[in-house]
Motif scaffolding. Structure first.
Motif, PDB file in Angstrom:
ATOM      1  N   UNK A 169       0.448  -1.721  -0.006  1.00  0.00           N
ATOM      2  CA  UNK A 169      -0.089   0.205   0.060  1.00  0.00           C
ATOM      3  C   UNK A 169       0.817   1.250  -0.190  1.00  0.00           C
ATOM      4  N   UNK A 170       0.354   2.602  -0.279  1.00  0.00           N
ATOM      5  CA  UNK A 170       1.286   3.764   0.078  1.00  0.00           C
ATOM      6  C   UNK A 170       0.127   4.486   0.848  1.00  0.00           C
ATOM      7  N   UNK A 171       1.101   5.067   2.052  1.00  0.00           N
ATOM      8  CA  UNK A 171       0.534   5.499   3.208  1.00  0.00           C
ATOM      9  C   UNK A 171       1.603   7.026   3.358  1.00  0.00           C
ATOM     10  N   UNK A 172       0.826   8.074   2.887  1.00  0.00           N
ATOM     11  CA  UNK A 172       0.810   9.611   2.114  1.00  0.00           C
ATOM     12  C   UNK A 172       1.349   9.624   3.466  1.00  0.00           C
ATOM     13  N   UNK A 173       2.093  11.811   3.759  1.00  0.00           N
ATOM     14  CA  UNK A 173       2.099  12.325   4.452  1.00  0.00           C
ATOM     15  C   UNK A 173       0.845  13.037   4.394  1.00  0.00           C
ATOM     16  N   UNK A 174       0.564  13.158   5.743  1.00  0.00           N
ATOM     17  CA  UNK A 174      -0.657  14.564   5.560  1.00  0.00           C
ATOM     18  C   UNK A 174      -0.400  15.980   5.018  1.00  0.00           C
ATOM     19  N   UNK A 175      -1.395  15.890   4.284  1.00  0.00           N
ATOM     20  CA  UNK A 175      -1.519  17.232   3.284  1.00  0.00           C
ATOM     21  C   UNK A 175      -0.399  17.772   2.566  1.00  0.00           C
ATOM     22  N   UNK A 176      -0.355  16.298   1.462  1.00  0.00           N
ATOM     23  CA  UNK A 176       0.688  16.440   0.610  1.00  0.00           C
ATOM     24  C   UNK A 176       1.171  17.583  -0.163  1.00  0.00           C
ATOM     25  N   UNK A 177      -0.364  17.731  -0.772  1.00  0.00           N
ATOM     26  CA  UNK A 177      -0.794  18.408  -2.601  1.00  0.00           C
ATOM     27  C   UNK A 177       0.863  20.106  -2.542  1.00  0.00           C
TER      28      UNK A 177
END
Length: 532
Positions: free
Chosen positions: A386-394
């Motif tokens: 899976x891909x677990x991204x950081x918060x608010x990466x936009x």
């Protein structure tokens, strides 16, 4: 009365001449008897004294012998211990000398190589390489070349060898040293990790190693977590390759008190006495470490930039950005202070750039769609997690893409991925920087995963490392047709170039990538045109 005194004999008859003679004879006999008795008594006493002295001397000698025998016991034991120690040491040193590269304690205590206090300078290196990565790997598989010969072409090779200025980066991520250190299987994982690194560094000779986060599992070590950073620094120092570090979410995670031997559950945590900046200070104390402490007013610790020089013009030709994506004692995010710091740096230069952080962004999602201007699928590599991204990466993604300078952002964190995906601008781009726009990747920035590089952490995928090779364009000269006039022209240009770089040629860059496994196999590769 003495026993030697003889009483005179009493006579009843009258004394006469005969009696006188008898008296004289008796007296003589008495005197002889007394003398003889005296002599005999004296000899007996002397013999008794001599025997007593002999007995005393014998007893004294026997006592000395007993004392000497008792004193020889520890002496003999000491000799036996000395012989045993020497034999054991010889065996241990023999094992270390024959198999030292797999023993981290050898690296820690016996193989520390210190270098000059001056930090190394990163430069593009001139290498003879094949234009096509697949052809290059095929050639190496058919040739029995030593590691030192892999950058040298064969004179009889039909491959069109060229000399390029390239810069190679080895991305090591998620080693997770120190995991479950008080068990049997935890230290064995570290042993396997050292063997993995030895194998990778025997196949590849990068110009820079990037430690991509989660170098340690701090939630499994309590009082000695920083020692693993020192051990890693000592190990890398002996290979003579510069490195730079970003922090992950496990590097300063609070110690989790285990409820069982498998560390499956925990109900209590203990904060560490060190912080993220302390870890980077330990790392940066080594001469070959290029790790820097980020500004104190910016969230996180590993926010900094390195420059790579063009070896031909001796001027910066590439920038490498490192970002602290948090985790552990910080939120898993790149916040506004970091975005502001990044934007300030991006306005100071127009050089091509690449970036590294630990936790992925939302743009790292895998997708199989065909990109509008790509020749194949926009994602290349292995997708097994899976891909677990950081918060608010936009905001971070927008800042990187809109700068028009970045080739890729490489991450780790999700151990089962090593793919790279092309991320396109949705509504076009205002980018006019031609250093990043090549024929096949216009308006496209890649978001890549490194390969799981340690036996700590979850997952049973094959371990390895993703390699990145950035090449400077504009000066590729075919080796077979290289003339003396061309070499003289280069020397003439080098001697006439000004030190301030005002007459520099604006040179573009392109890049390719592959994954090197512990077995030596090369997988999940794509070439300069970004085709598999």
């Amino acid at each position: 009365m003495s026993a030697n005194v003889v009483q005179p004999t009493t006579r009843t008859r009258p004394r006469g001449d005969e009696d006188k003679d008898d008296d004289i004879e008796d007296t003589s006999m008495m005197m002889m008897t007394m003398k003889t008795s005296t002599i005999v008594g004296t000899e007996d006493d002397s013999n008794d004294d001599i025997e007593n002295e002999n007995d005393t001397s014998t007893r004294r000698n026997q006592k000395k012998l007993r004392i000497c025998s008792v004193n020889k016991v520890p002496l003999l034991l000491g000799k036996l211990f000395l012989v045993w120690t020497c034999a054991g040491s010889a065996i241990v040193w023999t094992i270390l000398l024959l198999d030292h590269k797999y023993d981290p304690s050898f690296h820690l205590y016996h193989s520390l190589r210190r270098y000059s206090s001056k930090k190394p300078i990163l430069r593009f290196q001139r290498r003879h390489v094949s234009p096509a990565l697949s052809t290059w790997n095929e050639f190496l598989s058919k040739q029995n070349l030593d590691n030192d010969d892999k950058n040298r072409p064969s004179p009889s090779s039909p491959i069109p060898w060229h000399e390029h200025e390239t810069f190679q980066i080895m991305h090591l991520t998620d080693m997770h040293l120190g995991e479950a250190e008080d068990t049997d299987w935890g230290p064995f994982q570290d042993y396997q990790t050292w063997r993995l690194l030895d194998a990778l560094l025997s196949y590849e000779r990068p110009d820079l190693i990037v430690l991509g986060g989660d170098q340690i599992t701090a939630n499994n070590c309590l009082h000695n977590c920083t020692e693993y950073y020192r051990l890693l620094g000592m190990y890398l120092s002996q290979h003579g390759i510069p490195w730079a570090t970003v922090l992950g979410n496990h590097d300063d995670m609070a110690y989790e008190v285990p409820n069982n031997e498998n560390y499956a559950t925990t109900t209590k945590t203990i904060p560490h006495s060190y912080n993220r900046r302390d870890l980077l200070q330990i790392d940066a104390s080594f001469d070959l470490s290029l790790t820097q402490l980020g500004p104190s007013h910016v969230t996180g610790a590993s926010n900094y930039v390195l420059q790579v020089l063009d070896s031909f013009q001796q001027a910066p030709a590439l920038e490498i950005y490192f970002l602290d994506s948090g985790g552990g004692t910080l939120p898993e995010a790149v916040d506004t202070s970091q975005i502001h710091w990044l934007q300030q740096h991006l306005t100071r230069s127009t050089l091509p750039a690449v970036a590294f952080q630990h936790i992925p962004t939302s743009a790292h999602e895998f997708h199989d769609t065909i990109a509008p201007e790509a020749t194949s699928s926009s994602c290349m590599g292995y997708h097994g997690d899976a891909v677990d991204p950081i918060q608010d990466s936009d905001d971070l993604v927008d800042a990187l893409i809109q700068s028009g300078r970045f080739h890729f952002l490489a991450v780790g964190h999700n151990h089962g991925n090593d793919f790279c995906c092309c991320y396109h601008q949705q509504n076009g781009s205002n980018n006019t920087n031609e250093t990043i726009n090549s024929e096949n990747n216009t308006h496209c920035m890649y978001f890549c995963f490194g390969r799981h590089s340690g036996f700590g952490g979850y997952g049973h995928w094959q371990r390895g490392a993703r390699m990145y090779e950035i090449q400077l364009e504009g000066r590729a000269v075919e080796t077979a047709t290289r003339t003396r006039e061309e070499e003289n022209e280069e020397k003439k240009y080098e001697s006439s170039s000004s030190n301030d770089g005002s007459d520099r040629i604006n040179r573009g860059t392109r890049w390719r990538s592959w994954v090197r496994l512990q077995s030596g196999a090369v997988i999940d590769s794509f070439d300069y045109d970004h085709s598999p």
